[in-house]
Design a protein around this motif. Structure first.
Motif, PDB file in Angstrom:
ATOM      1  N   HIS A   1       0.834  -1.220  -0.022  1.00  0.00           N
ATOM      2  CA  HIS A   1       0.134   0.093  -0.237  1.00  0.00           C
ATOM      3  C   HIS A   1       0.869   1.307   0.003  1.00  0.00           C
ATOM      4  O   HIS A   1       2.029   1.094   0.265  1.00  0.00           O
ATOM      5  CB  HIS A   1      -0.977   0.125   1.111  1.00  0.00           C
ATOM      6  CG  HIS A   1      -0.226   0.129   2.606  1.00  0.00           C
ATOM      7  ND1 HIS A   1       0.289   1.169   2.975  1.00  0.00           N
ATOM      8  CD2 HIS A   1      -0.173  -0.942   3.533  1.00  0.00           C
ATOM      9  CE1 HIS A   1       0.736   1.059   4.385  1.00  0.00           C
ATOM     10  NE2 HIS A   1       0.329  -0.289   4.461  1.00  0.00           N
ATOM     11  N   PRO A   2       0.321   2.388  -0.548  1.00  0.00           N
ATOM     12  CA  PRO A   2       1.180   3.585  -0.463  1.00  0.00           C
ATOM     13  C   PRO A   2       1.801   4.099   0.726  1.00  0.00           C
ATOM     14  O   PRO A   2       1.158   3.904   1.686  1.00  0.00           O
ATOM     15  CB  PRO A   2       0.223   4.983  -0.860  1.00  0.00           C
ATOM     16  CG  PRO A   2      -0.863   3.903  -1.576  1.00  0.00           C
ATOM     17  CD  PRO A   2      -1.104   2.582  -0.701  1.00  0.00           C
ATOM     18  N   ILE A   3       3.084   4.501   0.958  1.00  0.00           N
ATOM     19  CA  ILE A   3       3.718   5.234   1.878  1.00  0.00           C
ATOM     20  C   ILE A   3       4.192   6.421   1.758  1.00  0.00           C
ATOM     21  O   ILE A   3       4.295   7.019   3.019  1.00  0.00           O
ATOM     22  CB  ILE A   3       4.999   4.146   2.363  1.00  0.00           C
ATOM     23  CG1 ILE A   3       6.147   4.481   1.203  1.00  0.00           C
ATOM     24  CG2 ILE A   3       4.695   2.572   2.315  1.00  0.00           C
ATOM     25  CD1 ILE A   3       7.474   3.814   1.397  1.00  0.00           C
ATOM     26  N   MET A   4       4.162   6.873   0.645  1.00  0.00           N
ATOM     27  CA  MET A   4       4.664   8.441   0.556  1.00  0.00           C
ATOM     28  C   MET A   4       3.657   8.904  -0.436  1.00  0.00           C
ATOM     29  O   MET A   4       2.908   8.494  -1.467  1.00  0.00           O
ATOM     30  CB  MET A   4       6.020   8.453   0.005  1.00  0.00           C
ATOM     31  CG  MET A   4       6.219   7.783  -1.490  1.00  0.00           C
ATOM     32  SD  MET A   4       7.822   7.870  -1.985  1.00  0.00           S
ATOM     33  CE  MET A   4       8.204   9.444  -2.294  1.00  0.00           C
ATOM     34  N   GLY A   5       3.322  10.426  -0.204  1.00  0.00           N
ATOM     35  CA  GLY A   5       2.275  11.216  -0.645  1.00  0.00           C
ATOM     36  C   GLY A   5       2.914  12.017  -1.884  1.00  0.00           C
ATOM     37  O   GLY A   5       2.082  13.038  -2.219  1.00  0.00           O
ATOM     38  N   VAL A   6       4.010  12.091  -2.210  1.00  0.00           N
ATOM     39  CA  VAL A   6       4.967  12.959  -3.082  1.00  0.00           C
ATOM     40  C   VAL A   6       5.563  12.282  -4.122  1.00  0.00           C
ATOM     41  O   VAL A   6       5.788  11.123  -4.033  1.00  0.00           O
ATOM     42  CB  VAL A   6       5.771  13.969  -2.346  1.00  0.00           C
ATOM     43  CG1 VAL A   6       5.084  14.907  -1.288  1.00  0.00           C
ATOM     44  CG2 VAL A   6       6.729  12.871  -1.375  1.00  0.00           C
ATOM     45  N   PRO A   7       5.660  12.817  -5.413  1.00  0.00           N
ATOM     46  CA  PRO A   7       6.437  11.964  -6.524  1.00  0.00           C
ATOM     47  C   PRO A   7       7.917  11.634  -6.189  1.00  0.00           C
ATOM     48  O   PRO A   7       8.332  10.843  -6.530  1.00  0.00           O
ATOM     49  CB  PRO A   7       6.139  12.957  -7.697  1.00  0.00           C
ATOM     50  CG  PRO A   7       6.114  14.251  -7.098  1.00  0.00           C
ATOM     51  CD  PRO A   7       5.207  14.325  -5.685  1.00  0.00           C
TER      52      PRO A   7
ATOM     53  N   ALA B   1       6.130   1.700 -13.313  1.00  0.00           N
ATOM     54  CA  ALA B   1       6.251   0.053 -13.081  1.00  0.00           C
ATOM     55  C   ALA B   1       5.153  -0.590 -13.765  1.00  0.00           C
ATOM     56  O   ALA B   1       5.349  -1.647 -13.899  1.00  0.00           O
ATOM     57  CB  ALA B   1       6.171  -0.090 -11.505  1.00  0.00           C
ATOM     58  N   ASN B   2       4.167   0.018 -13.650  1.00  0.00           N
ATOM     59  CA  ASN B   2       2.704  -0.727 -14.405  1.00  0.00           C
ATOM     60  C   ASN B   2       2.638  -0.244 -15.786  1.00  0.00           C
ATOM     61  O   ASN B   2       1.534  -0.503 -16.203  1.00  0.00           O
ATOM     62  CB  ASN B   2       1.576  -0.277 -13.341  1.00  0.00           C
ATOM     63  CG  ASN B   2       1.691  -1.113 -12.052  1.00  0.00           C
ATOM     64  OD1 ASN B   2       1.491  -2.081 -11.901  1.00  0.00           O
ATOM     65  ND2 ASN B   2       2.133  -0.305 -11.107  1.00  0.00           N
TER      66      ASN B   2
ATOM     67  N   ARG C   1      -3.773  -2.691  -7.926  1.00  0.00           N
ATOM     68  CA  ARG C   1      -3.369  -3.654  -6.886  1.00  0.00           C
ATOM     69  C   ARG C   1      -3.175  -2.832  -5.578  1.00  0.00           C
ATOM     70  O   ARG C   1      -2.997  -3.334  -4.569  1.00  0.00           O
ATOM     71  CB  ARG C   1      -2.445  -4.422  -7.233  1.00  0.00           C
ATOM     72  CG  ARG C   1      -2.468  -5.495  -8.472  1.00  0.00           C
ATOM     73  CD  ARG C   1      -1.028  -6.018  -8.841  1.00  0.00           C
ATOM     74  NE  ARG C   1      -0.224  -5.085  -9.831  1.00  0.00           N
ATOM     75  CZ  ARG C   1       0.768  -5.718 -10.297  1.00  0.00           C
ATOM     76  NH1 ARG C   1       1.037  -6.873 -10.471  1.00  0.00           N
ATOM     77  NH2 ARG C   1       1.610  -4.820 -10.971  1.00  0.00           N
ATOM     78  N   GLY C   2      -3.371  -1.514  -5.595  1.00  0.00           N
ATOM     79  CA  GLY C   2      -3.355  -0.719  -4.316  1.00  0.00           C
ATOM     80  C   GLY C   2      -1.853  -0.617  -3.736  1.00  0.00           C
ATOM     81  O   GLY C   2      -1.549  -0.070  -2.805  1.00  0.00           O
ATOM     82  N   GLU C   3      -1.049  -0.995  -4.746  1.00  0.00           N
ATOM     83  CA  GLU C   3       0.577  -0.997  -4.165  1.00  0.00           C
ATOM     84  C   GLU C   3       1.200   0.218  -4.466  1.00  0.00           C
ATOM     85  O   GLU C   3       0.592   1.233  -5.428  1.00  0.00           O
ATOM     86  CB  GLU C   3       1.217  -2.272  -4.814  1.00  0.00           C
ATOM     87  CG  GLU C   3       1.552  -2.198  -6.236  1.00  0.00           C
ATOM     88  CD  GLU C   3       1.988  -3.295  -7.172  1.00  0.00           C
ATOM     89  OE1 GLU C   3       1.704  -4.493  -6.420  1.00  0.00           O
ATOM     90  OE2 GLU C   3       2.642  -3.209  -8.047  1.00  0.00           O
ATOM     91  N   GLN C   4       2.596   0.481  -4.092  1.00  0.00           N
ATOM     92  CA  GLN C   4       3.244   1.506  -4.520  1.00  0.00           C
ATOM     93  C   GLN C   4       4.637   1.080  -4.577  1.00  0.00           C
ATOM     94  O   GLN C   4       5.062   0.271  -3.874  1.00  0.00           O
ATOM     95  CB  GLN C   4       3.397   2.768  -3.525  1.00  0.00           C
ATOM     96  CG  GLN C   4       4.062   4.121  -3.651  1.00  0.00           C
ATOM     97  CD  GLN C   4       3.834   5.180  -2.810  1.00  0.00           C
ATOM     98  OE1 GLN C   4       3.979   4.832  -1.637  1.00  0.00           O
ATOM     99  NE2 GLN C   4       3.555   6.305  -3.241  1.00  0.00           N
ATOM    100  N   VAL C   5       5.292   1.463  -5.775  1.00  0.00           N
ATOM    101  CA  VAL C   5       6.815   1.035  -6.195  1.00  0.00           C
ATOM    102  C   VAL C   5       7.551   2.281  -5.751  1.00  0.00           C
ATOM    103  O   VAL C   5       7.184   3.421  -6.356  1.00  0.00           O
ATOM    104  CB  VAL C   5       6.864   0.711  -7.498  1.00  0.00           C
ATOM    105  CG1 VAL C   5       8.230   0.357  -7.832  1.00  0.00           C
ATOM    106  CG2 VAL C   5       5.960  -0.469  -7.927  1.00  0.00           C
ATOM    107  N   VAL C   6       8.431   2.280  -4.899  1.00  0.00           N
ATOM    108  CA  VAL C   6       9.252   3.292  -4.572  1.00  0.00           C
ATOM    109  C   VAL C   6      10.661   2.931  -4.976  1.00  0.00           C
ATOM    110  O   VAL C   6      11.128   1.833  -4.880  1.00  0.00           O
ATOM    111  CB  VAL C   6       9.119   3.894  -3.181  1.00  0.00           C
ATOM    112  CG1 VAL C   6       7.761   4.043  -2.978  1.00  0.00           C
ATOM    113  CG2 VAL C   6       9.638   2.905  -2.311  1.00  0.00           C
TER     114      VAL C   6
END
Length: 491
Positions: free
Chosen positions: A311-317, A336-337, A348-353
């Motif tokens: 799930h998302p951990i950061m709210g900035v690009p 990534a997608n 999928r609700g994920e976040q790639v950092v």
């Protein structure tokens, strides 16, 4: 593997033949510019991918970039390159420069500009930048004004380090680490203590202090390999160019000519766009001024650690980080997608950092598991949401020889595009572009080499062939660029 074009711009029997050795950004820019100029172009790339350090790969159904790259509004030739490739709609550009700065357990800070004219556009940001003391903030304003008065082309500025100059002006260790390194590290790929003052002046003046909007940032929303390599290959081949992958160019010599996979290839001009530490093994001795000293440019590595969170951990690009092992973090979920149908948000609700570490001399030899654990823990300190997130996937990428090391004294080691062999030119971010080893520097070098190669071909077209040379003009070998080429270079 060979990607050959089928629609040449002109008659292949009369079009000048230009070979480009190396498929990084400099080579791609050179190949696009020369094919646009009407040349019959063949691009040789030794590896399986185009784009140099800006390549991408797939893993578990997601795209990852080898490294993270941003550009500024002042990167005019890079932005024009994206326009030429018809991919400018695949990047995001800020309307006004703004960079979040995260610290563990503290409220985020921000470096930004206002709509005020230079140099007032940064005053509000510097005065309110709370990672520094009030005294450091006021001193930083005076230091910025002093930077505006320095000339990056003055050889004297290349004899001292940026850190040495900052300390002479009273900048504290905290100010250097907390502000000046935030900009020096990702642009010069060295910390201020190690970086040439000349390169730092170029970055700060051109990027922040000469024009108010010059530092507005941009980044790709698609994989870098799609943005650069794939798009450039389409342009080159659509105009009749030939892209040869996994082609081993063994030597470049008089004529000019190449040895490619054991076969001699004659051509009218060659642009060598390979890393600086590969030049001496490719060219005859004495072809480039100071050729034996190119290794002294050194190398500076970059390491990236990519995480897929559930799930998302950061709210900035993207964000910079202080008081943390982390330097910069990027949200790369959209890229990534990516699919051939276009960019797509993850369903999928994920976040790639991606954690990006410049000048990663200490990290480059660490085991992937160590790096993943170190930066997973550091992300939890920066982003509280990371503590409750599961890591679906993690991968480490390394560029051991990402850039040359822009230390004091390197300015004199960077050659221009002309060589001692007529018709042979150099390109690469390590050449004398006046810029650090950036995407803009690479594109500028490729464009300049292309202009010189096309001019050379036009000059040779009116030359009288030597009867003993089977119709080819006899090559002219010289130790210095001709007056004509010096004038073109200065233009």
């Amino acid at each position: 593997m060979r990607l050959a074009g089928s629609h040449p711009q002109g008659d292949p029997k009369t079009a000048p033949r230009v070979a480009v050795v190396g498929g990084g950004l400099a080579g791609l820019a050179a190949a696009v510019a020369t094919v646009d100029g009407g040349a019959q172009v063949t691009l040789y790339e030794r590896g399986p991918r185009l784009g140099g350090a800006t390549w991408s790969f797939q893993r578990n159904g997601r795209w990852f970039d080898n490294g993270q790259h941003v550009f500024m509004r002042c990167c005019t030739e890079y932005r024009a390159f994206l326009d030429r490739l018809d991919v400018a709609d695949q990047v995001t550009e800020q309307s006004r420069m703004s960079v979040a700065v995260m610290r563990p357990g503290r409220r985020p800070a921000r470096i930004f500009r206002t709509g005020a004219p230079v140099p007032l556009h940064l005053a509000r940001s510097l005065l309110g930048y709370n990672p520094l003391s009030v005294a450091d903030r006021l001193r930083a304003i005076r230091t910025a004004l002093a930077l505006r008065r320095l000339d990056p082309d003055d050889p004297a500025t290349d004899e001292v380090s940026f850190g040495e100059w900052l300390r002479a002006r009273g900048e504290s260790d905290r100010a250097i680490a907390g502000m000046w390194d935030l900009i020096c590290l990702p642009t010069v790929n060295l910390r201020a203590n190690d970086a040439s003052l000349s390169l730092a002046v170029k970055v700060f003046r051109t990027g922040l202090l000469d024009k108010a909007d010059a530092g507005d940032l941009g980044w790709t929303r698609v994989p870098l390999g799609v943005l650069h390599g794939d798009a450039a290959a389409r342009v080159i081949t659509a105009q009749g160019g030939d892209v040869q992958m996994q082609a081993h160019v063994e030597a470049v010599g008089d004529g000019p000519s190449l040895m490619v996979d054991g076969k001699r290839v004659e051509t009218d001009a060659v642009i060598v766009a390979v890393p600086h530490d590969a030049v001496d093994g490719l060219l005859p001795p004495g072809t480039v001024p100071g050729q034996s000293e190119l290794a002294d440019l050194g190398i500076s590595p970059i390491v990236n650690v990519h995480f897929v969170f559930d799930h998302p951990i950061m709210g900035v690009p993207f964000t910079a980080a202080l008081d943390s092992p982390v330097q910069f973090v990027f949200d790369r979920t959209d890229a990534a997608n990516w699919t051939e149908a276009g960019s797509a948000e993850s369903d999928r609700g994920e976040q790639v950092v991606a954690v990006s570490q410049s000048a990663a001399f200490d990290e480059i030899g660490s085991r992937p598991a160590e790096l993943i654990e170190r930066y997973r823990s550091a992300l939890e300190d920066l982003f509280p949401l990371a503590a409750g997130a599961n890591v679906i996937d993690a991968v480490v990428t390394r560029e051991h020889r990402a850039t040359f090391a822009g230390r004091p004294g390197t300015q004199r080691l960077r050659p221009g595009p002309a060589t001692a062999v007529d018709g042979l030119f150099l390109a690469g971010a390590w050449t004398d572009t006046g810029w650090p080893a950036t995407m803009e520097g690479a594109i500028r070098s490729g464009n300049l080499a292309a202009r010189l190669a096309l001019n050379h071909c036009r000059d040779m077209a009116v030359s009288v062939p030597d009867p003993s040379s089977d119709g080819f003009p006899k090559p002219r070998v010289r130790s210095e660029p001709s007056t004509t080429e010096q004038e073109r270079m200065s233009a």
